[in-house]
Write a protein that holds these residues in place. Sequence first.
Motif, PDB file in Angstrom:
ATOM      1  N   TYR A 121       0.836  -1.199   0.000  1.00 18.46           N
ATOM      2  CA  TYR A 121       0.000   0.000   0.000  1.00 18.46           C
ATOM      3  C   TYR A 121       0.868   1.246   0.000  1.00 18.46           C
ATOM      4  O   TYR A 121       1.993   1.261   0.502  1.00 18.46           O
ATOM      5  CB  TYR A 121      -0.950  -0.001   1.205  1.00 18.46           C
ATOM      6  CG  TYR A 121      -0.332   0.506   2.490  1.00 18.46           C
ATOM      7  CD1 TYR A 121      -0.325   1.868   2.794  1.00 18.46           C
ATOM      8  CD2 TYR A 121       0.245  -0.365   3.400  1.00 18.46           C
ATOM      9  CE1 TYR A 121       0.245   2.334   3.972  1.00 18.46           C
ATOM     10  CE2 TYR A 121       0.810   0.083   4.571  1.00 18.46           C
ATOM     11  CZ  TYR A 121       0.808   1.443   4.854  1.00 18.46           C
ATOM     12  OH  TYR A 121       1.383   1.895   6.022  1.00 18.46           O
ATOM     13  N   ILE A 123       0.438   5.797   0.203  1.00 16.14           N
ATOM     14  CA  ILE A 123      -0.416   6.961   0.417  1.00 16.14           C
ATOM     15  C   ILE A 123      -0.032   7.996  -0.632  1.00 16.14           C
ATOM     16  O   ILE A 123       1.076   8.528  -0.603  1.00 16.14           O
ATOM     17  CB  ILE A 123      -0.259   7.548   1.829  1.00 16.14           C
ATOM     18  CG1 ILE A 123      -0.470   6.463   2.894  1.00 16.14           C
ATOM     19  CG2 ILE A 123      -1.233   8.709   2.031  1.00 16.14           C
ATOM     20  CD1 ILE A 123      -1.838   5.819   2.868  1.00 16.14           C
ATOM     21  N   GLU A 124      -0.931   8.253  -1.569  1.00 11.58           N
ATOM     22  CA  GLU A 124      -0.664   9.180  -2.662  1.00 11.58           C
ATOM     23  C   GLU A 124      -1.853  10.111  -2.839  1.00 11.58           C
ATOM     24  O   GLU A 124      -2.983   9.657  -2.982  1.00 11.58           O
ATOM     25  CB  GLU A 124      -0.383   8.422  -3.956  1.00 11.58           C
ATOM     26  CG  GLU A 124       0.831   7.491  -3.873  1.00 11.58           C
ATOM     27  CD  GLU A 124       1.014   6.675  -5.140  1.00 11.58           C
ATOM     28  OE1 GLU A 124       0.219   6.860  -6.084  1.00 11.58           O
ATOM     29  OE2 GLU A 124       1.947   5.845  -5.177  1.00 11.58           O
ATOM     30  N   SER A 126      -3.429  11.961  -0.797  1.00  8.51           N
ATOM     31  CA  SER A 126      -4.408  11.774   0.285  1.00  8.51           C
ATOM     32  C   SER A 126      -5.337  10.583   0.031  1.00  8.51           C
ATOM     33  O   SER A 126      -6.508  10.596   0.428  1.00  8.51           O
ATOM     34  CB  SER A 126      -5.240  13.047   0.489  1.00  8.51           C
ATOM     35  OG  SER A 126      -4.408  14.143   0.825  1.00  8.51           O
ATOM     36  N   VAL A 128      -5.383   6.023  -0.353  1.00  6.21           N
ATOM     37  CA  VAL A 128      -4.690   4.748  -0.192  1.00  6.21           C
ATOM     38  C   VAL A 128      -4.679   4.042  -1.548  1.00  6.21           C
ATOM     39  O   VAL A 128      -5.724   3.875  -2.187  1.00  6.21           O
ATOM     40  CB  VAL A 128      -5.374   3.861   0.854  1.00  6.21           C
ATOM     41  CG1 VAL A 128      -4.627   2.543   0.989  1.00  6.21           C
ATOM     42  CG2 VAL A 128      -5.456   4.566   2.196  1.00  6.21           C
ATOM     43  N   VAL A 146      -7.510   8.160   5.037  1.00  2.95           N
ATOM     44  CA  VAL A 146      -6.141   7.689   5.285  1.00  2.95           C
ATOM     45  C   VAL A 146      -5.914   7.412   6.765  1.00  2.95           C
ATOM     46  O   VAL A 146      -5.297   6.400   7.137  1.00  2.95           O
ATOM     47  CB  VAL A 146      -5.117   8.726   4.763  1.00  2.95           C
ATOM     48  CG1 VAL A 146      -3.704   8.340   5.214  1.00  2.95           C
ATOM     49  CG2 VAL A 146      -5.173   8.812   3.245  1.00  2.95           C
ATOM     50  N   TRP A 149      -7.493   4.242   7.659  1.00  5.76           N
ATOM     51  CA  TRP A 149      -6.695   3.129   7.136  1.00  5.76           C
ATOM     52  C   TRP A 149      -5.514   2.840   8.057  1.00  5.76           C
ATOM     53  O   TRP A 149      -5.258   1.685   8.408  1.00  5.76           O
ATOM     54  CB  TRP A 149      -6.206   3.458   5.726  1.00  5.76           C
ATOM     55  CG  TRP A 149      -5.178   2.495   5.199  1.00  5.76           C
ATOM     56  CD1 TRP A 149      -3.821   2.575   5.364  1.00  5.76           C
ATOM     57  CD2 TRP A 149      -5.407   1.292   4.447  1.00  5.76           C
ATOM     58  NE1 TRP A 149      -3.194   1.517   4.754  1.00  5.76           N
ATOM     59  CE2 TRP A 149      -4.142   0.716   4.182  1.00  5.76           C
ATOM     60  CE3 TRP A 149      -6.552   0.674   3.958  1.00  5.76           C
ATOM     61  CZ2 TRP A 149      -4.013  -0.468   3.454  1.00  5.76           C
ATOM     62  CZ3 TRP A 149      -6.413  -0.503   3.236  1.00  5.76           C
ATOM     63  CH2 TRP A 149      -5.149  -1.058   2.990  1.00  5.76           C
TER      64      TRP A 149
END
Length: 293
Positions: A121, A123-124, A126, A128, A146, A149
Amino acid sequence: MKRTRLERRAEKLQVATGLPWAEALKRVRKLAPTAPLIPEAQQEQALLEAYFLEQHAWPLISTRNPWGICSTDPRPDSLDLTFEDEDVNREFAGESMARELVRLLPRISEGELRGIPGTRYFIEDSAVVLRIVNLVASIILVGVDVEDWLTALELQTRDYDSDGTVLCQAKAPDQWHSREKPYRSPKTHTVHARRNRLLSASAWMASSMLHRAPLLRTIGIPLSTTAWSNLDRDRGGHEWIIDYIHEPLVQAPYHHQDLISLLTDPEYGPPITVTNLDCGCRLPADYGYGCRV
């Protein structure tokens, strides 16, 4: 009913994917008149989506949408899935869609690999994002906060630590874990590699259904939506079973014909042909009203 062909195509795209009307109309305007409304996934993307559906097909939480998916935004090399985020009527306290999706991450439990092999995974922007190591294919989990998550991941990691389960992302964040490698190479003659080849050959079917998940809720209220795959011994391939139980929008027989029409629509349906219909609509009520297509 929309009047112009452009509006009718936008309406179809909206029905199939759950995209907002303005966005659906914008997409259609950019398409050639004969271009398919929903693009097919590239081979690597389709394989990721097939694994995703196989792992997420039996959610441990109750959902209001098929597999908890409110809308989809498919592209050849990526897929946005917008999930419902309400924590309402959950069977177990503390369960959430974020925690449900965290369980898709590959892990070594009791010596066995579980989850989607090779998936990590990120975080890009804002959001997942799930990707398989060294592949361009991706699934963006829209609607999953996020922070939710990360909290779900922390809670799940604690549970894993307590029973000796190891997350592959923690041990090999940038490469395949040794337990994942049999799933990676089609050249190895392992059971995993053979299963990978068979799944890859039929991944388009799972991908097609995932792209059109919102279609399933157009004929009624989803009560249960599951899917699984089997090795097809007769044909030497892989078969997919989509099991959809719903409350019809209207109390009328043959509502399954509406679903068949949706799935075989030439503009937004997947490339499938109905070969058999086993209808139970005329059976007595105590037999149920199950129909197999």
